[in-house]
Design a protein around this motif. Structure first.
Motif, PDB file in Angstrom:
ATOM      1  N   ILE A  55       0.866  -1.178   0.000  1.00 58.94           N
ATOM      2  CA  ILE A  55       0.000   0.000   0.000  1.00 58.94           C
ATOM      3  C   ILE A  55       0.905   1.230   0.000  1.00 58.94           C
ATOM      4  CG2 ILE A  55      -1.903  -1.160   1.185  1.00 58.94           C
ATOM      5  CD1 ILE A  55      -1.082   0.209   3.746  1.00 58.94           C
ATOM      6  N   PRO A  56       0.414   2.353  -0.530  1.00 56.20           N
ATOM      7  CA  PRO A  56       1.276   3.540  -0.626  1.00 56.20           C
ATOM      8  C   PRO A  56       1.767   3.991   0.748  1.00 56.20           C
ATOM      9  CG  PRO A  56      -0.691   3.798  -1.965  1.00 56.20           C
ATOM     10  CD  PRO A  56      -0.906   2.570  -1.145  1.00 56.20           C
ATOM     11  N   ALA A  57       3.001   4.435   0.782  1.00 59.27           N
ATOM     12  CA  ALA A  57       3.566   4.978   2.020  1.00 59.27           C
ATOM     13  C   ALA A  57       3.385   6.493   2.034  1.00 59.27           C
ATOM     14  CB  ALA A  57       5.044   4.626   2.123  1.00 59.27           C
ATOM     15  N   VAL A  58       3.148   7.030   3.214  1.00 58.65           N
ATOM     16  CA  VAL A  58       3.173   8.482   3.399  1.00 58.65           C
ATOM     17  C   VAL A  58       4.614   8.842   3.727  1.00 58.65           C
ATOM     18  CG1 VAL A  58       2.343  10.424   4.763  1.00 58.65           C
ATOM     19  CG2 VAL A  58       0.802   8.537   4.196  1.00 58.65           C
ATOM     20  N   THR A  59       5.244   9.623   2.881  1.00 55.57           N
ATOM     21  CA  THR A  59       6.655   9.950   3.067  1.00 55.57           C
ATOM     22  C   THR A  59       6.862  11.446   3.274  1.00 55.57           C
ATOM     23  OG1 THR A  59       7.049  10.203   0.683  1.00 55.57           O
ATOM     24  CG2 THR A  59       7.330   7.997   1.614  1.00 55.57           C
ATOM     25  N   LEU A  60       7.932  11.752   3.979  1.00 55.27           N
ATOM     26  CA  LEU A  60       8.384  13.123   4.163  1.00 55.27           C
ATOM     27  C   LEU A  60       9.894  13.147   4.001  1.00 55.27           C
ATOM     28  CD1 LEU A  60       6.393  14.349   7.327  1.00 55.27           C
ATOM     29  CD2 LEU A  60       6.087  15.145   4.978  1.00 55.27           C
ATOM     30  N   PRO A  61      10.458  14.285   3.601  1.00 46.47           N
ATOM     31  CA  PRO A  61      11.920  14.370   3.535  1.00 46.47           C
ATOM     32  C   PRO A  61      12.529  14.115   4.913  1.00 46.47           C
ATOM     33  CG  PRO A  61      10.889  16.238   2.433  1.00 46.47           C
ATOM     34  CD  PRO A  61       9.795  15.522   3.152  1.00 46.47           C
ATOM     35  N   GLU A  62      13.722  13.526   4.937  1.00 47.59           N
ATOM     36  CA  GLU A  62      14.322  13.180   6.221  1.00 47.59           C
ATOM     37  C   GLU A  62      14.612  14.406   7.092  1.00 47.59           C
ATOM     38  OE1 GLU A  62      18.252  11.480   6.046  1.00 47.59           O
ATOM     39  OE2 GLU A  62      18.597  12.280   4.041  1.00 47.59           O
ATOM     40  N   ALA A  63      14.643  15.590   6.485  1.00 43.38           N
ATOM     41  CA  ALA A  63      14.875  16.810   7.259  1.00 43.38           C
ATOM     42  C   ALA A  63      13.578  17.474   7.714  1.00 43.38           C
ATOM     43  CB  ALA A  63      15.693  17.795   6.418  1.00 43.38           C
ATOM     44  N   ALA A  64      12.422  16.845   7.485  1.00 46.72           N
ATOM     45  CA  ALA A  64      11.129  17.450   7.841  1.00 46.72           C
ATOM     46  C   ALA A  64      11.028  17.700   9.341  1.00 46.72           C
ATOM     47  CB  ALA A  64       9.995  16.536   7.386  1.00 46.72           C
ATOM     48  N   ARG A  65      10.297  18.742   9.684  1.00 53.28           N
ATOM     49  CA  ARG A  65      10.066  19.052  11.098  1.00 53.28           C
ATOM     50  C   ARG A  65       8.998  18.125  11.668  1.00 53.28           C
ATOM     51  NH1 ARG A  65       9.609  23.836   8.596  1.00 53.28           N
ATOM     52  NH2 ARG A  65       7.402  23.962   9.146  1.00 53.28           N
ATOM     53  N   ALA A  66       9.026  17.954  12.962  1.00 55.52           N
ATOM     54  CA  ALA A  66       8.064  17.070  13.615  1.00 55.52           C
ATOM     55  C   ALA A  66       6.636  17.562  13.409  1.00 55.52           C
ATOM     56  CB  ALA A  66       8.386  16.967  15.106  1.00 55.52           C
ATOM     57  N   GLU A  67       6.426  18.879  13.369  1.00 52.25           N
ATOM     58  CA  GLU A  67       5.066  19.384  13.195  1.00 52.25           C
ATOM     59  C   GLU A  67       4.523  19.044  11.807  1.00 52.25           C
ATOM     60  OE1 GLU A  67       5.474  23.486  14.036  1.00 52.25           O
ATOM     61  OE2 GLU A  67       6.695  23.950  12.268  1.00 52.25           O
TER      62      GLU A  67
END
Length: 341
Positions: free
Chosen positions: A217-229
């Motif tokens: 199933i598709p993953a929700v991804t963010l850049p590794e430098a993304a902020r916690a918020e």
């Protein structure tokens, strides 16, 4: 410096093109498609030191490419007394970001113990070896030995120069996933057509369950430098999201945020003030990755190795360790239960 490939490198399981040959044009400029490129590099160049490697680095820079986008296949042999120097050179290339491999494995390339010690990413069989498959059982035996070595050291195997469907059938049976050659060259429409494998319906294979790529199933991804918020916002966007995967610029997983544990950090007093503006990776766990061809039973075993994270999503990766999606442990349990009931 030259390209081993004369056609795209293809994943035999899916037909996907995962790397292209690099071409140097008449002006001496390196040209390659957006996918990773494959280049041959003589071992003697590595032994000659950093100065001899400068043209390689400069060619990549001029092409606007990063070392992480290049697979270097080492050609030639190395004398025993030169091995320490070669290790230093390979460590330097690996630190910069290059993926390393060996060409002509099983024929006239580097000694197998040197290959094993070097922790390569890919082992390319000798083209003349592949050409003799399947009619020569001795060539098949050598290819089987290389495939066994690759599994032992965690490398991929590339079958170059594939021309006939029987060759594909044999190398598939040996566990070889990567190949290139006239048979796999793109057609007039630009598409690569890989001969379909013979379905293995043996009871032992059926009992292993489907491969995880079938449960993807598709993953929700963010850049590794993304902020916690930003991760909080991603979880808040859809209540069914169970994880957020942090990836680098090449979509390789670098961290995994489990919904329950991550949001619990914000539920505590001053949670948002403590974590919101800081990198989400501070609260991330190492991603639990499985190759897309992993059977469901083997994936469940991988999930169970860490009791504290037994129900965390597994990240499914391709041959270049890029995130393809996730598979939920609950789906694995349902699949395994259904085939054994």
């Amino acid at each position: 410096m030259s390209s081993l490939l004369t056609s795209p490198m293809v994943d035999l399981d899916t037909g996907a093109v995962i790397a292209h040959p690099a071409v140097v044009d008449s002006a001496g400029v390196l040209r390659a498609a957006p996918l990773p490129m494959v280049l041959e590099l003589p071992i003697q160049v590595v032994l000659s030191g950093a100065g001899a490697l400068a043209p390689l680095h400069e060619a990549l820079r001029r092409a606007g490419r990063h070392p992480r986008e290049a697979i270097l296949l080492l050609t030639g042999t190395c004398h025993e007394q030169d091995r320490p120097l070669l290790r230093v050179g390979l460590d330097g290339l690996r630190t910069i970001g290059y993926l390393l491999g060996f060409a002509d494995v099983g024929t006239g390339g580097a000694a197998l113990d040197l290959v094993a010690e070097s922790s390569p990413y890919v082992l390319a069989l000798g083209p003349e070896l592949v050409a003799r498959i399947p009619s020569d059982h001795r060539a098949t035996a050598v290819a089987r030995a290389v495939a066994s070595l690759s599994r032992g050291i965690g490398a991929h195997v590339l079958a170059p120069g594939v021309e006939r469907e029987p060759q594909v059938a044999v190398v598939r049976g040996l566990g070889v996933r990567l190949a290139h050659g006239p048979l796999l060259a793109p057609g007039p429409d630009g598409e690569v057509r890989v001969p379909l494998p013979v379905t293995d319906e043996s009871p032992a294979t059926v009992m292993l369950g489907p491969r995880v790529q079938e449960l993807l199933i598709p993953a929700v991804t963010l850049p590794e430098a993304a902020r916690a918020e930003e991760a909080v916002a991603a979880f808040g966007h859809e209540p069914t999201i169970t994880s957020v995967i942090l990836v680098d610029e090449f979509q390789r997983p670098k961290g995994s945020l489990d919904r329950s544990r991550f949001l619990l950090s914000f539920a505590a007093r001053y949670g948002h003030a403590l974590h919101g503006a800081k990198p989400a990776r501070r609260l991330a766990d190492p991603p639990r990755t499985v190759p897309r061809t992993t059977p469901a039973v083997a994936a469940m075993q991988a999930a169970g190795r860490d009791a504290a994270r037994v129900y965390d999503d597994l990240v499914v990766t391709d041959e270049l360790n890029r995130c393809l999606g996730i598979v939920r442990v609950s789906d694995l349990i349902r699949q395994v239960t259904s085939i054994r009931s």
